[in-house]
Design a protein around this motif. Structure first.
Motif, PDB file in Angstrom:
ATOM      1  N   ALA A 169       0.530  -0.973   0.044  1.00 44.77           N
ATOM      2  CA  ALA A 169       0.140   0.124   0.230  1.00 44.77           C
ATOM      3  C   ALA A 169       1.077   1.108   0.027  1.00 44.77           C
ATOM      4  O   ALA A 169       1.570   1.167   0.502  1.00 44.77           O
ATOM      5  CB  ALA A 169      -0.489  -0.433   1.329  1.00 44.77           C
ATOM      6  N   HIS A 170       0.852   2.217  -0.859  1.00 45.91           N
ATOM      7  CA  HIS A 170       1.321   3.755  -0.924  1.00 45.91           C
ATOM      8  C   HIS A 170       2.766   3.093  -1.318  1.00 45.91           C
ATOM      9  O   HIS A 170       3.466   4.176  -0.058  1.00 45.91           O
ATOM     10  CB  HIS A 170       1.003   3.979  -0.132  1.00 45.91           C
ATOM     11  CG  HIS A 170      -0.934   4.186   0.620  1.00 45.91           C
ATOM     12  ND1 HIS A 170      -1.255   4.319  -0.251  1.00 45.91           N
ATOM     13  CD2 HIS A 170      -1.233   3.940   1.663  1.00 45.91           C
ATOM     14  CE1 HIS A 170      -2.692   4.031  -0.204  1.00 45.91           C
ATOM     15  NE2 HIS A 170      -2.366   3.940   1.435  1.00 45.91           N
ATOM     16  N   GLY A 171       3.172   1.917  -1.632  1.00 43.09           N
ATOM     17  CA  GLY A 171       4.845   2.136  -1.801  1.00 43.09           C
ATOM     18  C   GLY A 171       5.124   1.427  -0.451  1.00 43.09           C
ATOM     19  O   GLY A 171       6.831   1.119  -0.383  1.00 43.09           O
ATOM     20  N   LEU A 226      -7.583  -0.572  -9.699  1.00 42.91           N
ATOM     21  CA  LEU A 226      -6.112  -1.605  -9.410  1.00 42.91           C
ATOM     22  C   LEU A 226      -5.315  -0.197  -9.396  1.00 42.91           C
ATOM     23  O   LEU A 226      -5.192   0.471 -10.516  1.00 42.91           O
ATOM     24  CB  LEU A 226      -5.663  -2.611  -9.974  1.00 42.91           C
ATOM     25  CG  LEU A 226      -4.093  -3.417  -8.928  1.00 42.91           C
ATOM     26  CD1 LEU A 226      -4.821  -4.122  -8.051  1.00 42.91           C
ATOM     27  CD2 LEU A 226      -3.852  -4.491  -9.564  1.00 42.91           C
ATOM     28  N   CYS A 227      -5.073  -0.153  -8.031  1.00 50.93           N
ATOM     29  CA  CYS A 227      -3.546   1.623  -8.303  1.00 50.93           C
ATOM     30  C   CYS A 227      -2.942   0.696  -9.887  1.00 50.93           C
ATOM     31  O   CYS A 227      -2.179  -0.237  -9.140  1.00 50.93           O
ATOM     32  CB  CYS A 227      -2.866   1.565  -6.667  1.00 50.93           C
ATOM     33  SG  CYS A 227      -2.495   3.174  -6.594  1.00 50.93           S
ATOM     34  N   ALA A 228      -2.250   2.224 -10.236  1.00 50.34           N
ATOM     35  CA  ALA A 228      -1.477   1.694 -11.111  1.00 50.34           C
ATOM     36  C   ALA A 228      -0.123   2.101 -10.365  1.00 50.34           C
ATOM     37  O   ALA A 228       1.156   1.884 -11.506  1.00 50.34           O
ATOM     38  CB  ALA A 228      -1.219   2.555 -12.234  1.00 50.34           C
ATOM     39  N   ALA A 287      -1.569  10.497  -2.187  1.00 53.60           N
ATOM     40  CA  ALA A 287      -0.298   9.905  -1.944  1.00 53.60           C
ATOM     41  C   ALA A 287       0.859   9.250  -3.252  1.00 53.60           C
ATOM     42  O   ALA A 287       1.570   9.443  -3.627  1.00 53.60           O
ATOM     43  CB  ALA A 287      -0.046   8.851  -0.930  1.00 53.60           C
ATOM     44  N   CYS A 288       0.066   8.241  -3.018  1.00 53.11           N
ATOM     45  CA  CYS A 288       0.176   7.078  -4.831  1.00 53.11           C
ATOM     46  C   CYS A 288       0.483   7.896  -5.606  1.00 53.11           C
ATOM     47  O   CYS A 288       1.796   8.316  -7.006  1.00 53.11           O
ATOM     48  CB  CYS A 288      -0.538   6.474  -4.838  1.00 53.11           C
ATOM     49  SG  CYS A 288       0.017   4.697  -3.588  1.00 53.11           S
ATOM     50  N   GLN A 289      -0.351   9.267  -6.878  1.00 54.40           N
ATOM     51  CA  GLN A 289       0.015  10.026  -7.856  1.00 54.40           C
ATOM     52  C   GLN A 289       1.487  11.010  -7.620  1.00 54.40           C
ATOM     53  O   GLN A 289       1.629  11.764  -9.028  1.00 54.40           O
ATOM     54  CB  GLN A 289      -1.433  10.881  -8.103  1.00 54.40           C
ATOM     55  CG  GLN A 289      -1.597  11.778  -9.224  1.00 54.40           C
ATOM     56  CD  GLN A 289      -3.230  12.361  -8.942  1.00 54.40           C
ATOM     57  OE1 GLN A 289      -4.367  11.576  -8.194  1.00 54.40           O
ATOM     58  NE2 GLN A 289      -3.081  13.110 -10.021  1.00 54.40           N
ATOM     59  N   ARG A 298       4.486  -0.844  -6.055  1.00 53.74           N
ATOM     60  CA  ARG A 298       4.910  -1.184  -4.626  1.00 53.74           C
ATOM     61  C   ARG A 298       3.454  -0.314  -4.311  1.00 53.74           C
ATOM     62  O   ARG A 298       3.329  -0.103  -3.039  1.00 53.74           O
ATOM     63  CB  ARG A 298       5.535  -0.493  -4.011  1.00 53.74           C
ATOM     64  CG  ARG A 298       6.853  -1.522  -4.449  1.00 53.74           C
ATOM     65  CD  ARG A 298       8.298  -1.007  -3.860  1.00 53.74           C
ATOM     66  NE  ARG A 298       8.383  -0.618  -2.370  1.00 53.74           N
ATOM     67  CZ  ARG A 298       8.500  -1.883  -1.888  1.00 53.74           C
ATOM     68  NH1 ARG A 298       8.781  -3.537  -2.458  1.00 53.74           N
ATOM     69  NH2 ARG A 298       8.031  -2.292  -0.209  1.00 53.74           N
ATOM     70  N   CYS A 299       2.333  -0.656  -5.046  1.00 49.29           N
ATOM     71  CA  CYS A 299       0.871  -0.343  -4.231  1.00 49.29           C
ATOM     72  C   CYS A 299      -0.274  -1.504  -5.301  1.00 49.29           C
ATOM     73  O   CYS A 299      -0.205  -1.332  -6.013  1.00 49.29           O
ATOM     74  CB  CYS A 299       0.061   1.247  -4.601  1.00 49.29           C
ATOM     75  SG  CYS A 299      -0.842   1.223  -3.448  1.00 49.29           S
ATOM     76  N   ASP A 300      -1.172  -2.024  -4.747  1.00 52.86           N
ATOM     77  CA  ASP A 300      -2.061  -2.695  -4.528  1.00 52.86           C
ATOM     78  C   ASP A 300      -3.768  -2.456  -4.095  1.00 52.86           C
ATOM     79  O   ASP A 300      -4.570  -3.664  -4.774  1.00 52.86           O
ATOM     80  CB  ASP A 300      -1.953  -4.730  -5.323  1.00 52.86           C
ATOM     81  CG  ASP A 300      -1.632  -5.139  -3.890  1.00 52.86           C
ATOM     82  OD1 ASP A 300      -2.460  -4.251  -2.627  1.00 52.86           O
ATOM     83  OD2 ASP A 300      -0.885  -6.436  -3.874  1.00 52.86           O
ATOM     84  N   TYR A 350      -4.341   6.043  -9.901  1.00 52.52           N
ATOM     85  CA  TYR A 350      -4.258   5.463  -8.353  1.00 52.52           C
ATOM     86  C   TYR A 350      -5.268   5.873  -7.735  1.00 52.52           C
ATOM     87  O   TYR A 350      -6.366   6.629  -7.568  1.00 52.52           O
ATOM     88  CB  TYR A 350      -2.883   6.608  -8.325  1.00 52.52           C
ATOM     89  CG  TYR A 350      -2.340   7.015  -9.366  1.00 52.52           C
ATOM     90  CD1 TYR A 350      -1.166   6.190  -9.855  1.00 52.52           C
ATOM     91  CD2 TYR A 350      -2.968   7.772 -10.328  1.00 52.52           C
ATOM     92  CE1 TYR A 350      -0.194   6.054 -10.958  1.00 52.52           C
ATOM     93  CE2 TYR A 350      -0.932   7.606 -11.606  1.00 52.52           C
ATOM     94  CZ  TYR A 350      -0.833   7.143 -11.232  1.00 52.52           C
ATOM     95  OH  TYR A 350       0.395   7.045 -12.478  1.00 52.52           O
ATOM     96  N   CYS A 351      -4.632   4.953  -6.572  1.00 52.23           N
ATOM     97  CA  CYS A 351      -5.748   4.440  -5.436  1.00 52.23           C
ATOM     98  C   CYS A 351      -5.938   5.849  -4.118  1.00 52.23           C
ATOM     99  O   CYS A 351      -6.761   6.211  -3.952  1.00 52.23           O
ATOM    100  CB  CYS A 351      -5.430   3.899  -4.526  1.00 52.23           C
ATOM    101  SG  CYS A 351      -3.579   4.553  -3.212  1.00 52.23           S
ATOM    102  N   GLY A 352      -5.186   6.716  -4.738  1.00 49.98           N
ATOM    103  CA  GLY A 352      -5.197   8.165  -3.981  1.00 49.98           C
ATOM    104  C   GLY A 352      -3.906   9.330  -4.314  1.00 49.98           C
ATOM    105  O   GLY A 352      -3.095   8.877  -5.223  1.00 49.98           O
TER     106      GLY A 352
HETATM  107 ZN   LIG Z   1      -1.837   2.774  -4.704  1.00 46.40          ZN
END
Ligand SMILES: [Zn+2]
Length: 196
Positions: free
Chosen positions: A33-35, A152-154, A177-179, A157-159, A173-175
Motif C-alpha cells: 500500500a502506497h509504496g 487497481l492502483c497503477a 499519495a500514490c499519484q 508497490r501498491c495494489d 491511482y488509489c489516492g
Molecule cells: Zn496506490
C-alpha cells in the motif's frame, strides 16, 4: 449496436456497497500500500480491520473475519482481471461468486425505513449478507457504460483498489499519495535524463 442512454447512474445502494467492498479489499488483502509492504493481519487485528471496513463493530468474530477476507480475495481477483482487460475471466469469476453467494433479489423493510431491495435471504448470516450484496454490486458496476469503475492502483508497490465514479474514467491511482509518488519519480527521471 444501439448506444446506451447517457447518464446511466448506479443505484445509490450499489455505489455505497462498492465503497465498502473497496474498503474490505484494501483492509484485508494485498501485499503493498502506497509504496510500503503490508504485514498480513491475523487474530484480533484481522477482526478489527474487518469490522471497521463493514462498520460492524461487535458483529465480527475471527471466523467471520476470515470468511470476509476470503470474500475480499475473490473480489480482488475480479478487479485484477478487469485491470488486465480480461473481461471474460472477470465475468466468469463473478458468475461463480453470484452462484456461491445464492444472491437473489428480495424486498425488505425494517427499522421504519422504506421498502428496498436486498440480495440475500432473510436467514443469511452477516458474511452471506455481505457476499450477496457486494457481488451483486460489483456485477452491476461491470457494464462498460456505468460510471462506477473499480480499478487497481497503477503505482509501483501498491495494489490498493479504488472506485472511479467520474464520467471521464481517468482515475489510475488509489489516492493522492500514490499519484504524487509517481509524479515525483517521473520528475526525478526527467532531471536525471537532462543532467548528463
Ligand atoms: Zn496506490
Amino acid at each position: 449496436m444501439p448506444d446506451e442512454p447517457d447518464g446511466t447512474e448506479l443505484d445509490g445502494h450499489h455505489a455505497m456497497r462498492l465503497e465498502t467492498g473497496v474498503a474490505l479489499i484494501n483492509a484485508l488483502t494485498g501485499e503493498y500500500a502506497h509504496g510500503r509492504a503490508k504485514s498480513p493481519l491475523g487474530g484480533h487485528e484481522l477482526v478489527r480491520a474487518a469490522a471497521d471496513a463493514i462498520e460492524g463493530d461487535g458483529q465480527v468474530d475471527l471466523l467471520a473475519a476470515e470468511r470476509l477476507r476470503d470474500l475480499a480475495s475473490r473480489l480482488r481477483e475480479v478487479i485484477e482481471a478487469l485491470s488486465r482487460n480480461e473481461d471474460d475471466q472477470a465475468a466468469g469469476l463473478l458468475n461463480r461468486m453470484l452462484a456461491d453467494s445464492r444472491a437473489r433479489p428480495v424486498l425488505h423493510r425494517h427499522d421504519e425505513r422504506p421498502w428496498h431491495l436486498h440480495f440475500h435471504s432473510p436467514e443469511a448470516d452477516l458474511v452471506q449478507q455481505w457476499a450477496a450484496g457486494l457481488v451483486v454490486s460489483v456485477a452491476a458496476a461491470f457494464g462498460a457504460h456505468i460510471p462506477h469503475r473499480v480499478g487497481l492502483c497503477a503505482a509501483p508497490r501498491c495494489d490498493q483498489v479504488y472506485v472511479d465514479a467520474s464520467q471521464a474514467q481517468i482515475k489510475r491511482y488509489c489516492g493522492l499519495a500514490c499519484q504524487n509518488r509517481v509524479k515525483a519519480a517521473a520528475y526525478r527521471a526527467r532531471v536525471r535524463r537532462s543532467d548528463p
